[in-house]
Scaffold this motif. Structure first.
Motif: not given
Length: 400
Positions: A1-4, A333-337, A349-359
């Motif tokens: 997978m390409i590093d996004q 959505r991996n927001m509760i970690l 801790v909260p996850g990151s809201p900065l996401k890319s579709v499909g990763v």
């Protein structure tokens, strides 16, 4: 997978402490940057001592805004400490600081010195009132920015006292504008080959976020007041109390309003001249609120939420923090970690809201915050080539 991760390969020197600066640099780390947090030997970031404390003795507050960074101790008050920082800056891309304006110059680490060592360096200075203007040297906290920037004046119940927002929007707003400015400066550097000194003021950011309050004042000449949960221009759009608890709903357009009238079994409201349009409903908001409050008080919250959701009327319970941590959508959505801590596994801790579709899970950020100075030897050896003798001497003299 390409590093996004867009900032992979970008090195950030983080001189910040407490909240606005650390939240900015944590987001840069989430975007893939290598963030090296520079801290005072022996004490570090002030927030390392802020409650709540985990059983390990570490600050959960510190952990919440410093994940994914390395920690290097360096005393900039020493001439040699400042010289080491210049060496690091020569091999870095970004410096972020939130000292009082003028402090970097007193350390002989101002933009002119950094630029001499690295013409492409980007220095982001986050402060209460900015690097220019009559208030530049005044002390500031989040509540000061919220107060002076107008936020508190429009937050709270009608006729009640002004209220500080429940999260530190003064600090967090400046942090996120800092991220935007840094990303923009990186684009300019890539295009034109030049660095920049970015000036982010907490007060400026609060004013930038006033959005329609300034527009309403400009057009009407009336000073916006506290409205509770009500929207100034959309009705209904607020909290209501059901028979057992509170919830929120909003009808932001006429199609939703018509569906809403049907679902609460009040189709006659559609033809009531007081409520024909959103403008009418807002003009007669008190009458509509009283009417709806009586209706909603007749049944439990879950009854209304189910009916409204089935009719595609935007609505939600008012979740407390525990309920947020158990939300299945946020979990998906991996927001509760849970933080990666060597001795305590219960810190959420909260996850990151900065996401890319499909990763998929590739967007889960590092959740570990470094111990004070744990990366000092590694960074100074790998980045600057210092050997063990040099490191031992610097440590003996309390420079690192």
């Amino acid at each position: 997978m390409i590093d996004q991760k867009p900032l992979r390969g970008v090195r950030v020197l983080d001189l910040t402490r407490v909240l606005a600066g650390p939240f900015c640099t944590m987001n840069l780390a989430d975007l893939g940057a290598e963030v090296i947090k520079i801290e005072m030997p022996g004490s570090g970031d002030d927030s390392r001592s802020f409650a709540p404390m985990m059983p390990s003795g570490d600050s959960a507050y510190f952990y919440s805004v410093n994940r994914g960074k390395r920690s290097v101790t360096l005393d900039l008050r020493f001439e040699e400490g400042a010289a080491i920082f210049i060496e690091l800056a020569a091999k870095s891309d970004i410096v972020v600081e939130n000292f009082s304006p003028g402090t970097m110059d007193r350390f002989k680490l101002g933009y002119s010195q950094l630029k001499a060592a690295n013409p492409k360096i980007i220095l982001c200075s986050i402060s209460g009132f900015g690097q220019t203007g009559p208030m530049t040297s005044a002390p500031a906290y989040d509540i000061v920015a919220q107060a002076l920037g107008g936020t508190m004046s429009i937050t709270g119940n009608p006729g009640g006292a002004p209220v500080r927002c429940g999260v530190s929007v003064g600090d967090l707003g400046a942090a996120l504008y800092g991220v935007i400015a840094i990303m923009s400066a990186l684009r300019v550097r890539d295009r034109d080959g030049v660095g920049n000194h970015l000036d982010i003021a907490m007060l400026d950011c609060q004013v930038a976020m006033l959005e329609d309050a300034l527009a309403r004042y400009s057009v009407s000449g009336k000073i916006p007041e506290r409205l509770g949960t009500r929207h100034p221009s959309i009705t209904p759009f607020q909290q209501f109390r059901a028979a057992d608890d509170y919830f929120v709903m909003g009808a932001g357009n006429e199609a939703i309003w018509l569906r809403f009238c049907d679902v609460i079994a009040m189709p006659q409201l559609k033809d009531d001249p007081r409520f024909l349009t959103n403008f009418d409903r807002t003009a007669h908001h008190a009458e509509l609120e009283t009417l709806l409050a009586r209706i909603f008080a007749t049944r439990p919250r879950e009854h209304w939420l189910r009916l409204l959701a089935d009719a595609s009327v935007p609505c939600a319970p008012i979740s407390n923090v525990e309920e947020v941590t158990r939300d299945p959508h946020l979990a998906a959505r991996n927001m509760i970690l849970h933080a990666d801590h060597p001795d305590f596994h219960g810190l959420i801790v909260p996850g990151s809201p900065l996401k890319s579709v499909g990763v998929g899970d590739a967007d889960i950020p590092s959740t570990r915050a470094a111990g004070l100075g744990e990366s000092t030897d590694e960074v100074l050896a790998s980045v600057l080539g210092y050997d063990s003798n040099r490191l031992s001497e610097l440590r003996r003299r309390s420079i690192i």
